[in-house]
Motif scaffolding. Structure first.
Motif, PDB file in Angstrom:
ATOM      1  N   ARG A   1      -0.399   6.420  -6.818  1.00 45.15           N
ATOM      2  CA  ARG A   1      -1.711   5.784  -6.813  1.00 45.15           C
ATOM      3  C   ARG A   1      -2.487   6.139  -5.546  1.00 45.15           C
ATOM      4  NH1 ARG A   1       1.807   2.028  -9.287  1.00 45.15           N
ATOM      5  NH2 ARG A   1       0.968   1.001 -11.150  1.00 45.15           N
ATOM      6  N   SER A   2      -3.791   6.003  -5.618  1.00 50.44           N
ATOM      7  CA  SER A   2      -4.632   6.139  -4.436  1.00 50.44           C
ATOM      8  C   SER A   2      -4.641   4.816  -3.676  1.00 50.44           C
ATOM      9  CB  SER A   2      -6.056   6.529  -4.833  1.00 50.44           C
ATOM     10  OG  SER A   2      -6.071   7.813  -5.423  1.00 50.44           O
ATOM     11  N   THR A   3      -4.987   4.867  -2.393  1.00 49.45           N
ATOM     12  CA  THR A   3      -4.937   3.661  -1.569  1.00 49.45           C
ATOM     13  C   THR A   3      -6.125   3.596  -0.620  1.00 49.45           C
ATOM     14  OG1 THR A   3      -3.574   4.774   0.107  1.00 49.45           O
ATOM     15  CG2 THR A   3      -2.413   3.551  -1.627  1.00 49.45           C
ATOM     16  N   GLY A   4      -6.459   2.364  -0.205  1.00 48.21           N
ATOM     17  CA  GLY A   4      -7.560   2.195   0.732  1.00 48.21           C
ATOM     18  C   GLY A   4      -7.468   0.890   1.491  1.00 48.21           C
ATOM     19  N   ILE A   5      -8.060   0.872   2.680  1.00 50.25           N
ATOM     20  CA  ILE A   5      -8.194  -0.351   3.469  1.00 50.25           C
ATOM     21  C   ILE A   5      -9.628  -0.448   3.971  1.00 50.25           C
ATOM     22  CG2 ILE A   5      -5.785  -0.572   4.187  1.00 50.25           C
ATOM     23  CD1 ILE A   5      -6.586   0.709   6.880  1.00 50.25           C
ATOM     24  N   ILE A   6     -10.146  -1.670   3.979  1.00 55.75           N
ATOM     25  CA  ILE A   6     -11.499  -1.946   4.459  1.00 55.75           C
ATOM     26  C   ILE A   6     -11.440  -3.177   5.349  1.00 55.75           C
ATOM     27  CG2 ILE A   6     -13.854  -2.574   3.800  1.00 55.75           C
ATOM     28  CD1 ILE A   6     -13.359  -1.285   1.090  1.00 55.75           C
TER      29      ILE A   6
ATOM     30  N   LEU B   1      -6.174  -1.365  -3.151  1.00 54.73           N
ATOM     31  CA  LEU B   1      -7.217  -1.498  -2.134  1.00 54.73           C
ATOM     32  C   LEU B   1      -7.117  -2.867  -1.482  1.00 54.73           C
ATOM     33  CD1 LEU B   1      -9.871  -0.609  -0.709  1.00 54.73           C
ATOM     34  CD2 LEU B   1     -11.106  -1.557  -2.684  1.00 54.73           C
ATOM     35  N   MET B   2      -7.095  -2.885  -0.138  1.00 55.00           N
ATOM     36  CA  MET B   2      -7.151  -4.134   0.618  1.00 55.00           C
ATOM     37  C   MET B   2      -8.508  -4.218   1.304  1.00 55.00           C
ATOM     38  SD  MET B   2      -7.133  -6.068   3.525  1.00 55.00           S
ATOM     39  CE  MET B   2      -7.013  -4.795   4.769  1.00 55.00           C
TER      40      MET B   2
ATOM     41  N   LEU C   1       0.836  -1.201   0.000  1.00 54.79           N
ATOM     42  CA  LEU C   1       0.000   0.000   0.000  1.00 54.79           C
ATOM     43  C   LEU C   1       0.872   1.253   0.000  1.00 54.79           C
ATOM     44  CD1 LEU C   1      -3.192   0.754   2.020  1.00 54.79           C
ATOM     45  CD2 LEU C   1      -1.253   2.309   2.214  1.00 54.79           C
ATOM     46  N   GLU C   2       1.898   1.271   0.837  1.00 53.24           N
ATOM     47  CA  GLU C   2       2.768   2.448   0.900  1.00 53.24           C
ATOM     48  C   GLU C   2       3.547   2.631  -0.396  1.00 53.24           C
ATOM     49  OE1 GLU C   2       3.693   2.734   5.669  1.00 53.24           O
ATOM     50  OE2 GLU C   2       4.662   1.143   4.501  1.00 53.24           O
TER      51      GLU C   2
END
Length: 543
Positions: free
Chosen positions: A126-131, A261-262, A118-119
């Motif tokens: 890039r954009s990043t996200g966690i859910i 995205l995770m 992600l980092e």
């Protein structure tokens, strides 16, 4: 600090192979924590139709940690996030012990942070996200977005996530936002607001949230640390995993450079720990709905890779228990499914229905038996509770009902379990790659990180060098003096001085002060209890 040469060669080969096609702009990784093959089989029977996962099954993953055959979620997730094996409790951090045969020994020192996929994606623009459906700083989401030797250090992990430049954060964890619940007394909700996020805490607000940075924390009420199981949730209060995934993709895909995205179906694991088959199967199906959302987007987009894989097995669940050791071949499939379909709630949901009876100390009055029988019949479909089962339910302490009634449902469904803990078998790998370069066969969990890095054309070793320099060593080379200000022990500050320059670097934050002027850092500052690690752009500030 150099990368392990063997790892560098492997990564180079993977990048070369990926180079035969364009690099993917985006990767969506979905983790059904603690899922197993028996779980997907049961889910398919329960649904009565194929799963979205089925067509993209492509291999197996060994889930070992650096020091054990049966992995804790923290090192298991770290392996996927960083490409390095680690040990129990470590969050995106190098372990101390590397004893399992075949495990790759890093050249990095123990307990130091290493960059996550992600980092690295964020550094690439890039954009990043966690859910997650757990607390947003729980082991697996933290593995991709924060760094600490211990998964239990929620204050550190939550603060790092709030400062780590992540575009979308969705999950549970409302109590951990409050200053009075944190040792450092920081108001995390105020920090989230100040960092430019739209904050949401219900389904309607999530769906109507504008483009831009989004931070959503959900639960059945403000005291809930995690989100509810899917079958128990109020859809108006708590969004589904699929709804959170869809919203995250909507926001992240606006970046023309792509995104990472995770998505974690966290409570699949919790259900397995409790041996609660209703919670287990229905949360697997909720996870599969999220997989469908990701696949639908990827197939339309044409430049997105989707990977789904659990981090480890759990519970030793089997379709068939010892009661059918004889006659198993004559047991119809409905035997295993019908008792599950009768249930309207999980054990956790049943506890909410019995809230007036359940006590912290587990005391039970026989006069409560009729209410227990009626409630269990109504919500679990069990009409033949024994007196011992009624008493066991009545004596269950608050927060433990899954562990009491889960096995009762499982016994009636002839579903077996061997443990309430994790298990060490290989797990199924699922992958959709529009360039037909998906990872296949039997691989190690660390190989998944290398595959994602090659797919995105990012270098995890270079990201580590950029984000996590040994502060004492690097500043000393510049002739600077390093000390630590512990005036507030829960909010230590690294202090670097040289001539007329004074640099102050707060722990867990992505900024520093040079002679009183705020300077943005490329990443969060990590203090592991003995050493500080800071981004190279902060090192470069000292002449």
């Amino acid at each position: 600090m150099r990368k392990d040469s063997k790892k560098g060669i492997i990564l180079a080969v993977l990048i070369l192979l990926a180079g035969m096609q364009d690099f993917a702009q985006s990767v969506i990784m979905l983790i059904p924590d603690g899922m197993s093959v028996a779980g997907t089989t049961l889910a398919r029977f329960y649904k009565g139709a194929p799963l979205a996962l089925d067509p993209i099954a492509c291999g197996l993953v060994s889930t070992w940690s650096s020091d054990g055959t049966i992995a804790d979620s923290a090192p298991a997730g770290s392996s996927y996030a960083t490409g390095w094996a680690s040990q129990t409790g470590n969050i995106a951090t190098i372990g101390k012990s590397y004893v399992l045969p075949g495990v790759e020994i890093p050249d990095y020192e123990a307990q130091r942070p290493v960059a996550t996929i992600l980092e690295a994606a964020r550094l690439s623009g890039r954009s990043t996200g966690i859910i997650s459906t757990s607390e947003f700083m729980h082991a697996t989401p933290a593995d991709f977005s924060a760094h600490d030797p211990s998964r239990s250090n929620y204050d550190n992990l939550a603060e790092q996530i709030a400062y780590n430049g992540i575009d979308v954060v969705l999950g549970g964890g409302t109590p951990y936002l409050n200053a009075d619940k944190r040792k450092d007394k920081e108001d995390l909700k105020a920090i989230i607001d100040a960092n430019g996020y739209t904050f949401v805490d219900n389904t309607a607000a999530l769906k109507s949230a504008p483009d831009g940075k989004l931070f959503g924390v959900f639960g059945k009420d403000k005291s809930a640390t995690a989100m509810s199981y899917d079958i128990d949730r109020d859809p108006a209060v708590e969004p589904s995993l699929a709804e959170m995934t869809a919203k995250a993709i909507e926001i992240l895909s606006a970046n023309k450079k792509g995104f990472f995205l995770m998505v974690e179906g966290s409570k699949v694991d919790w259900a397995a720990h409790a041996n609660d088959p209703v919670a287990f199967v229905t949360d697997i199906l909720a996870f599969d709905d999220a997989v469908k959302v990701a696949l639908d987007f990827a197939k339309q987009d044409g430049n997105t890779v989707v990977i789904a894989v659990t981090d480890h097995g759990n519970s030793g669940i089997s379709i068939g228990d010892r009661s059918i050791s004889s006659g198993y071949d004559k047991t119809p499939w409905t035997t295993f499914i019908d008792p599950l379909k009768k249930a309207k709630v999980t054990g956790e949901g049943l506890e909410a229905k019995l809230a007036s009876l359940i006590k912290v100390d587990g005391t039970y009055e026989p006069s409560e038996a009729p209410v227990i029988r009626q409630t269990v019949a109504r919500y679990l479909g069990i009409t033949d509770l024994t007196d011992a089962e009624v008493e066991a339910i009545g004596k269950t302490k608050a927060g433990s009902m899954n562990y009491t009634v889960g096995p009762m449902v499982a016994g009636r469904a002839k579903i077996g379990y061997t443990t309430n803990g994790h298990t060490g078998e290989d797990v199924v790998l699922y992958c959709y790659d529009p360039f037909d370069k998906r990872i296949t066969g039997l691989v190690r969990n660390t190989d998944v990180a290398l595959y994602m890095a090659s797919t995105l054309n990012v270098d995890l070793g270079q990201a580590t060098s950029r984000l996590f320099q040994d502060a004492a060593s690097m500043f000393a080379k510049k002739g600077a003096t390093v000390s630590m200000d512990t005036t507030d022990p829960e909010n230590p500050v690294l202090v670097v001085t040289k001539a007329d320059q004074t640099l102050r670097v707060p722990r867990n934050k992505s900024y520093a002060y040079l002679n009183g002027k705020a300077i943005a850092s490329d990443g969060v500052a990590v203090y592991n209890g003995t050493k500080w690690y800071v981004a190279k752009n902060l090192i470069d500030l000292i002449d």
